[in-house]
Design a protein around this motif. Structure first.
Motif, short mmCIF file in Angstrom:
data_model
loop_
_atom_site.label_atom_id
_atom_site.label_comp_id
_atom_site.label_asym_id
_atom_site.label_seq_id
_atom_site.Cartn_x
_atom_site.Cartn_y
_atom_site.Cartn_z
N ILE A 183 -9.44 85.68 50.67
CA ILE A 183 -10.16 84.59 50.02
C ILE A 183 -10.28 84.93 48.54
O ILE A 183 -10.21 86.09 48.16
CB ILE A 183 -11.55 84.33 50.63
N SER A 184 -10.45 83.90 47.71
CA SER A 184 -10.66 84.14 46.28
C SER A 184 -11.96 83.50 45.84
O SER A 184 -12.42 82.51 46.40
CB SER A 184 -9.48 83.62 45.45
N VAL A 185 -12.54 84.09 44.82
CA VAL A 185 -13.87 83.75 44.35
C VAL A 185 -13.79 83.23 42.92
O VAL A 185 -13.10 83.82 42.08
CB VAL A 185 -14.78 84.99 44.41
N THR A 186 -14.50 82.15 42.64
CA THR A 186 -14.55 81.57 41.30
C THR A 186 -15.78 82.08 40.55
O THR A 186 -16.64 82.77 41.12
CB THR A 186 -14.62 80.03 41.37
N PRO A 187 -15.92 81.70 39.27
CA PRO A 187 -17.11 82.12 38.51
C PRO A 187 -18.43 81.60 39.05
O PRO A 187 -19.49 82.05 38.60
CB PRO A 187 -16.84 81.55 37.11
N ASP A 188 -18.42 80.69 40.03
CA ASP A 188 -19.72 80.25 40.57
C ASP A 188 -20.40 81.34 41.38
O ASP A 188 -21.57 81.22 41.76
CB ASP A 188 -19.60 78.95 41.35
N VAL A 189 -19.71 82.47 41.62
CA VAL A 189 -20.36 83.61 42.26
C VAL A 189 -21.49 84.15 41.37
O VAL A 189 -22.42 84.79 41.87
CB VAL A 189 -19.33 84.72 42.58
N VAL A 190 -21.43 83.85 40.09
CA VAL A 190 -22.45 84.34 39.15
C VAL A 190 -23.79 83.64 39.37
O VAL A 190 -24.85 84.23 39.16
CB VAL A 190 -21.96 84.14 37.69
N TYR A 191 -23.75 82.39 39.85
CA TYR A 191 -25.00 81.62 39.92
C TYR A 191 -25.25 80.93 41.27
O TYR A 191 -26.26 80.24 41.42
CB TYR A 191 -25.04 80.57 38.80
N LYS A 192 -24.38 81.11 42.26
CA LYS A 192 -24.60 80.48 43.56
C LYS A 192 -24.78 81.54 44.65
O LYS A 192 -23.86 82.32 44.93
CB LYS A 192 -23.43 79.56 43.92
N GLU A 210 -10.42 83.98 40.94
CA GLU A 210 -9.72 82.81 40.41
C GLU A 210 -10.67 82.00 39.53
O GLU A 210 -11.88 82.24 39.50
CB GLU A 210 -9.21 81.93 41.56
N THR A 211 -10.11 80.98 38.87
CA THR A 211 -10.94 80.02 38.12
C THR A 211 -10.76 78.59 38.60
O THR A 211 -11.62 77.75 38.35
CB THR A 211 -10.60 80.05 36.62
N ASP A 212 -9.63 78.28 39.26
CA ASP A 212 -9.30 76.90 39.62
C ASP A 212 -9.31 76.00 38.38
O ASP A 212 -9.51 74.81 38.49
CB ASP A 212 -10.27 76.35 40.67
N GLU A 213 -9.11 76.60 37.23
CA GLU A 213 -9.15 75.79 36.01
C GLU A 213 -8.04 74.74 36.00
O GLU A 213 -7.00 74.94 36.65
CB GLU A 213 -9.07 76.69 34.78
N PRO A 214 -8.34 73.64 35.36
CA PRO A 214 -9.43 73.39 34.41
C PRO A 214 -10.76 72.94 35.02
O PRO A 214 -11.58 72.33 34.32
CB PRO A 214 -8.85 72.28 33.54
N TRP A 215 -11.02 73.23 36.28
CA TRP A 215 -12.28 72.85 36.90
C TRP A 215 -13.46 73.41 36.09
O TRP A 215 -13.48 74.60 35.77
CB TRP A 215 -12.34 73.38 38.33
N PRO A 216 -14.46 72.57 35.78
CA PRO A 216 -15.62 73.05 35.01
C PRO A 216 -16.68 73.67 35.92
O PRO A 216 -16.84 73.26 37.07
CB PRO A 216 -16.15 71.77 34.36
N PHE A 217 -17.41 74.64 35.40
CA PHE A 217 -18.47 75.29 36.16
C PHE A 217 -19.84 75.01 35.56
O PHE A 217 -19.96 74.51 34.43
CB PHE A 217 -18.20 76.80 36.27
N VAL A 224 -19.00 74.75 28.93
CA VAL A 224 -18.03 75.72 28.43
C VAL A 224 -16.68 75.47 29.08
O VAL A 224 -16.59 75.32 30.30
CB VAL A 224 -18.50 77.16 28.72
N ARG A 225 -15.63 75.46 28.29
CA ARG A 225 -14.28 75.24 28.83
C ARG A 225 -13.90 76.43 29.71
O ARG A 225 -14.00 77.59 29.30
CB ARG A 225 -13.27 75.12 27.68
N THR A 226 -13.48 76.15 30.92
CA THR A 226 -13.11 77.22 31.84
C THR A 226 -11.91 78.00 31.30
O THR A 226 -10.96 77.42 30.79
CB THR A 226 -12.77 76.63 33.23
N HIS A 227 -11.97 79.32 31.47
CA HIS A 227 -10.92 80.21 30.96
C HIS A 227 -10.83 81.42 31.89
O HIS A 227 -11.85 81.86 32.45
CB HIS A 227 -11.26 80.68 29.54
#
Length: 265
Positions: A183-192, A210-217, A224-227
Motif C-alpha cells: 500500500i502507499s501513503v499520501t501526505p494526509d498521513v500527517v493530519y488524518k 505517494e502524492t497522487d498529485e496534482p490532488w490537493p491536500f 499549497v500546490r502538491t509536490h
C-alpha cells in the motif's frame, strides 16, 4: 545527505505542459529520484510514453484505465489493450486500474442505479494482462472494493499488487498483509488519524509513499500546490508511527519501491 524519494503514484498527464516542466525541473532540489506515473486512458498512456521518451527525468510509466470514469466502448478497450501489449517493454506496471467506489457512492446518494459488474469484468481483464505480461498492478480499490480486487488477484495468481492511497477495514488489511500486497501513503498521513492507524497496522516492509498529485491536500497543505517534496513529511510521520529513525524509514520506503517496481535504484 537527504534520503532519496520516489513518488510511487502521481498523474503527470493532468498538468499543463508549462506546469509539468516546472515540476520536473524542481525534482533535484527536493531529492526526488523517481516518479511512478499512472495513466487515465489511452491518450494518457500515449502522453506519458512521449514524455518519458523526450526527457531524461526518472519517469516510470504505468499504463491502464482509471475506474472513476465512464467505461470505454468495446473498440476503445481493444485498442488500449493492444497498445499496452505493443509497449510492454517501456512500462513498469499496469495502472491505474480498479473499481469506481466514489462514482458509485455519488450515484447511490443521488438515487441512481449503478452497475458494478462491467467494471469488475474490466478489472479482471487488467489483472489477467498483468499476469500475462509479468508486470505489477496499481490499484484504485478502497473499502469493500479492495476485497473484490483481492479475490481477483488471488484467482489469477498476481502477487505484485500496489493498492494506492488505501482505505479499508482491519480485516481487509490483514488479508492484504498476508498476501504481501503493498500500500502507499499520501501526505494526509500527517493530519488524518485513520491513515495513521492504517500505517500502524501495516509492516514497513510493505509500504510506499505517494502524492497522487496534482490532488490537493488539507491540514497544513491547505492552499499549497502538491509536490513530491511533501513526501518527506510523510516519511517523518511514518517513522514516528513505527518508532524508527527518519533515515531508516526513508531508506526502507525507497528500497521497497525500487524492489516492487524493479527500478534502477
Amino acid at each position: 545527505m537527504a534520503i532519496p524519494i520516489i513518488d510511487a503514484h502521481l498523474h503527470l498527464d493532468l498538468y499543463e505542459q508549462e506546469e509539468r516542466e516546472a515540476l520536473l525541473n524542481s525534482l533535484g532540489a527536493f531529492g526526488v529520484k523517481g516518479l511512478v506515473a499512472v495513466s487515465m486512458h489511452l491518450d494518457s498512456c500515449r502522453s506519458l510514453l512521449a514524455l518519458k521518451r523526450r526527457t531524461d527525468q526518472p519517469i516510470y510509466p504505468a499504463f491502464g484505465y482509471h475506474p472513476e470514469q465512464a467505461l470505454p466502448d468495446a473498440s476503445e478497450e481493444e485498442q488500449l489493450f493492444r497498445w499496452i501489449r505493443d509497449h510492454r517493454e517501456e512500462m513498469y506496471a499496469i495502472g491505474e486500474v480498479g473499481l469506481p467506489y466514489y462514482a458509485r457512492l455519488e450515484a447511490e446518494k443521488a438515487g441512481r442505479g449503478f452497475d458494478l459488474e462491467p467494471y469488475i469484468w474490466l478489472l479482471e481483464r487488467f489483472i489477467r494482462l498483468a499476469a500475462e505480461l509479468e508486470k505489477p498492478i496499481v490499484l484504485h480499490a478502497v473499502y469493500e472494493d479492495a476485497d473484490i480486487a483481492c479475490d481477483l488477484l488471488e484467482k489469477h495468481g498476481v502477487e505484485r499488487a500496489h493498492f494506492h492511497w488505501f482505505k479499508g477495514s482491519e480485516e481487509t488489511l490483514q488479508r492484504m498483509k498476508e498476501r504481501g500486497y503493498f500500500i502507499s501513503v499520501t501526505p494526509d498521513v500527517v493530519y488524518k488519524e485513520k491513515i495513521r492507524d492504517i500505517v500502524r497496522a501495516y509492516p514497513l516492509s510493505l509500504l510506499m509513499v505517494e502524492t497522487d498529485e496534482p490532488w490537493p491536500f488539507q491540514g497544513p497543505y491547505e492552499g499549497v500546490r502538491t509536490h513530491p517534496g511533501m513526501i518527506r513529511d510523510s516519511i517523518r510521520e511514518i517513522a514516528a508511527i513505527h518508532n524508527r529513525s527518519e533515515a531508516e524509514t526513508g531508506e526502507a520506503l525507497w528500497a521497497n519501491t525500487v524492489r516492487f517496481y524493479r527500478l534502477q535504484g
